[in-house]
Design an enzyme around this catalytic site. Sequence first.
Site, PDB file in Angstrom:
ATOM      1  CG  ASP A 122     -43.134  17.836 -28.078  1.00 27.46           C
ATOM      2  OD1 ASP A 122     -43.922  17.541 -27.470  1.00 27.46           O
ATOM      3  OD2 ASP A 122     -44.014  16.347 -28.530  1.00 27.46           O
ATOM      4  CG  ASP A 180     -45.951  17.655 -21.128  1.00 28.39           C
ATOM      5  OD1 ASP A 180     -47.402  17.258 -20.275  1.00 28.39           O
ATOM      6  OD2 ASP A 180     -45.051  16.672 -21.740  1.00 28.39           O
TER       7      ASP A 180
HETATM    8  N1  GLY Z   1     -43.054  16.619 -22.724  1.00 26.91           N
HETATM    9  C1  GLY Z   1     -42.363  15.124 -22.467  1.00 26.91           C
HETATM   10  C2  GLY Z   1     -42.070  15.207 -20.662  1.00 26.91           C
HETATM   11  O1  GLY Z   1     -41.853  15.687 -20.555  1.00 26.91           O
HETATM   12  O2  GLY Z   1     -41.550  14.098 -20.030  1.00 26.91           O
END
Ligand code: GLY
Length: 402
Positions: A122, A180
């Site tokens: 992330d 994501d």
């Molecule tokens: N990356 C996690 C979400 O979108 O909840």
Amino acid sequence: MKITKILPVVFSLLLVSPVFAQQKNTFKPQKAVLNTISANIMDADAQYKYLAKQIKPEEFPKTFHPETGKMENSNSGWWCSGFYPGTLLELYGQNHDEALKTEADRIMGVLAKEQFNTHTHDLGFMMYCSFGTANKLQPKPEYKQILLNSAKSLSTRFNPTVGCIKSWDSKKSDFLVIIDNMMNLELLFWATRETGDSSFYKIAVTHANTTIKNHYRPGFSSYHVINYNAETGAVQEKKTAQGFANESAWARGQAWGLYGFTVMYRETKDKKYLDQANNIAKFLLNNPNLPADKIPYWDFNATNIPNALRDASAAAIMASALLELCRYTGKTDAQTYFKTGETIIKTLSLPTYKAKPETNGGFILQHSVGHFPAGTEIDVPLTYADYYFVEAMERYKGFAGK
Ligand code: GLY
């Protein structure tokens, strides 16, 4: 054929080409929407100053629970830690309120250590939404160094056999990649532009190509999680974590994909990514389960539609993505994307979604869904809903030259 007959054909071909479309599309922002945005930005400025008072010095706002009136905050390692400084900076970029910049700088001082975190995919969200935004507003060598270290940390998670960056650490035989992850690639493109080292660019392109191949279904909806064999790269499982079911279309995942492939086209100009983004947009906008106000249910296949919860975060991400994608695409689609982005901004500005001052823990928007199957962050404010809402409004203003 005579030249006079060929010329009109050449001219009409040029008109439908995306490059030409980019120059030719004209969009008409509505004065009333621009006025709403101005008011929203002023309100968000005050609201984020209130939010700043709800956190301790080392904390990052995560969500607020309306039923108990309690804040939930996180440390800098939580995947959302970049959105709070990012939103402060996006607001500062629009209204030049120095208090917002001061608070962003303070919290980025706490966040900076995550540049060396190799246990998360992330880092794009965490570092590019914060330091990347800061560096766009006011380039500084220290921001650049932090961004470069973050890109290097992210790259350590790339497996060339799989052709992807690993999203979640788990047991050794698994290699989990979530849709994501498309959002973390922008940081890598920045790193190649900045250093001339093409290895970051190649990782981003390889990850995106593998994602097109394995995450997408024929109708251009996306799985949430693909589990690869880390040694052979074979797909072992296609499933969900945050969606309603393995075969469903989790709304935020679809929005991440739309935004991610729009960025891929911006960064590479490879038409394959524009086609992918357009196809995802068609899946979303032609979906019979997308409500007229364009705020999606948390999953397009939730069983209790029309009573299922809406997800303001998915809507905000979609709006921001569509307000970029409309610049690259052919005329008819471009107007549909622009108008949909506009409708989402208008809907999110209504009292149903936009919180009253000094309520909602200080977050701008209400009614997002974080992780429904886990029973967490259900129908609450979320930092990324605010971040992409502010970004969408900024993009809309850009069409009026503001
Ligand atoms: N990356 C996690 C979400 O979108 O909840």
